[in-house]
Scaffold this motif. Structure first.
Motif, short mmCIF file in Angstrom:
data_model
loop_
_atom_site.label_atom_id
_atom_site.label_comp_id
_atom_site.label_asym_id
_atom_site.label_seq_id
_atom_site.Cartn_x
_atom_site.Cartn_y
_atom_site.Cartn_z
N ALA A 110 6.60 -2.60 3.46
CA ALA A 110 7.23 -3.92 3.43
C ALA A 110 6.47 -4.92 2.45
CB ALA A 110 7.85 -4.25 4.54
N LEU A 111 5.43 -4.71 2.72
CA LEU A 111 4.33 -5.79 2.45
C LEU A 111 4.02 -5.44 0.96
CD1 LEU A 111 2.08 -6.31 5.61
CD2 LEU A 111 3.83 -7.90 4.66
N ARG A 147 4.23 1.10 11.89
CA ARG A 147 3.24 0.66 11.24
C ARG A 147 3.21 0.93 9.43
NH1 ARG A 147 -1.93 2.23 13.54
NH2 ARG A 147 -0.68 3.47 15.03
N LEU A 148 3.57 1.84 9.25
CA LEU A 148 3.62 2.62 7.86
C LEU A 148 4.87 1.88 7.34
CD1 LEU A 148 3.03 4.35 5.39
CD2 LEU A 148 4.43 6.05 6.43
N MET A 152 3.52 5.86 0.41
CA MET A 152 3.26 4.44 -0.22
C MET A 152 3.25 4.30 -1.46
SD MET A 152 2.98 2.16 2.31
CE MET A 152 1.87 0.87 1.60
N GLN A 153 2.67 5.51 -2.46
CA GLN A 153 2.55 5.32 -3.73
C GLN A 153 4.07 5.70 -4.30
OE1 GLN A 153 0.18 8.85 -4.11
NE2 GLN A 153 -1.70 7.60 -4.29
N TYR A 154 5.05 5.82 -3.79
CA TYR A 154 6.39 6.31 -4.10
C TYR A 154 7.04 4.82 -4.18
CZ TYR A 154 11.52 7.30 -3.92
OH TYR A 154 12.61 7.33 -3.97
N LEU A 195 10.96 -10.40 -0.91
CA LEU A 195 11.11 -9.83 0.50
C LEU A 195 10.45 -8.60 0.85
CD1 LEU A 195 13.23 -10.20 2.90
CD2 LEU A 195 14.91 -8.87 1.38
N GLY A 196 10.23 -8.58 2.10
CA GLY A 196 9.98 -7.31 2.76
C GLY A 196 10.50 -7.09 3.93
#
Length: 289
Positions: free
Chosen positions: A143-144, A137-138, A95-97, A76-77
């Motif tokens: 989520a992806l 968008r972030l 994003m790394q987190y 799931l996202g």
């Protein structure tokens, strides 16, 4: 892919947020439409395993996710309506987190997703400095991260300017070719051109579940245009459902939802999806009365 069977969610004894909803969902973009309080967010939270239904069953690839929520969470996202960012983290660090939280170890995945949402040139900027559209968008990028089969986005275009809304819709349309994207909104234009099916909710119930074309077809023959004098407009609006009224010089240009010609000079016209939804609502209200 996803089977929702007779789902009910109650809060306390008297409040029924979702009332006996059933749907079978495959890949594509599903537009979940309804006013605030219709039950959209509660339904999405149950699909995302954030809350348990009072009764009913949700199956993902045959597995009951109420009993086995990890079966859904791994695939799931989820982008909630109120998506926040950490003020001291850049987009890349953000994003790394989340990649660490989701067990994603390939840095190329992060780079690919930032490129996908057109944020790669802003990767080292503080995420707190992003515009609303950039934050959305972030949010989609995070989520992806785990390459989900199901992507749930709750009111993703709320507060965005027209350009950002268009960019966001195009991104979701592309994702819908391979994944099941469930997008809740009360803005019909957000899903008009990208949804493969529309689920209309009202007061916790699923009123309609069909394709946009089927919904438009059902409204054909019910949407009329006409020009009337101001004095007659005041009389006419008490007798029929006026969808749009615009003054042009000495007359009103009207779009009306009605089962037959509302006045002598009315002409049938092609409905928009929003008008089709309104015509459907009026029909339900007429049947209830």
């Amino acid at each position: 892919m996803l089977e929702i069977n007779n789902i009910v969610k109650k809060f306390g004894r008297d409040m029924v947020a979702v009332n006996d909803v059933s749907m079978h969902l495959e890949s594509g973009v599903i537009g979940l439409i309804g006013h605030n309080g219709a039950g959209k967010t509660t339904l999405m939270q149950m699909i995302a395993t954030l809350t348990r239904p009072t009764s009913g069953q949700i199956l993902f690839q045959g597995q009951d996710i109420v009993k086995k929520p990890d079966a859904m969470r791994q695939r799931l996202g989820f982008l909630p309506q109120d998506f926040g960012v950490y003020p001291n983290l850049s987009a890349l660090e953000f994003m790394q987190y989340f990649a660490a939280l989701k067990g994603v170890r390939d840095p190329r995945r992060i780079q690919h997703l930032l490129e996908l949402v057109n944020l790669h040139d802003h990767a080292k900027r503080p995420a707190a400095s992003f515009s609303g559209g950039m934050r959305r968008r972030l949010g989609i990028a995070q989520a992806l991260l785990n390459d989900p089969d199901i992507l749930i986005v709750d009111e993703p275009t709320a507060g965005l300017d027209p350009e950002e809304r268009l960019r966001f819709r195009n991104l979701l349309a592309e994702l819908g070719f391979k994944k099941l994207v469930i997008m809740s909104t009360h803005i019909v234009s957000d899903v008009e051109s990208i949804a493969s099916q529309l689920a209309i909710m009202r007061k916790g119930q699923l009123i309609s579940f069909e394709t946009p074309e089927s919904m438009l077809q059902g409204a054909r023959g019910q949407i009329w245009t006409t020009q009337v004098a101001p004095a007659y407009y005041e009389q006419l609006r008490t007798q029929v459902h006026v969808l749009h009224a615009q003054r042009q010089g000495d007359v009103f240009q009207l779009r009306i939802a009605h089962s037959s010609a509302p006045c002598a000079n009315a002409q049938l016209t092609e409905p928009t999806l929003e008008e089709a939804l309104m015509a459907q609502r009026y029909a339900v209200q007429a049947e209830a009365a």
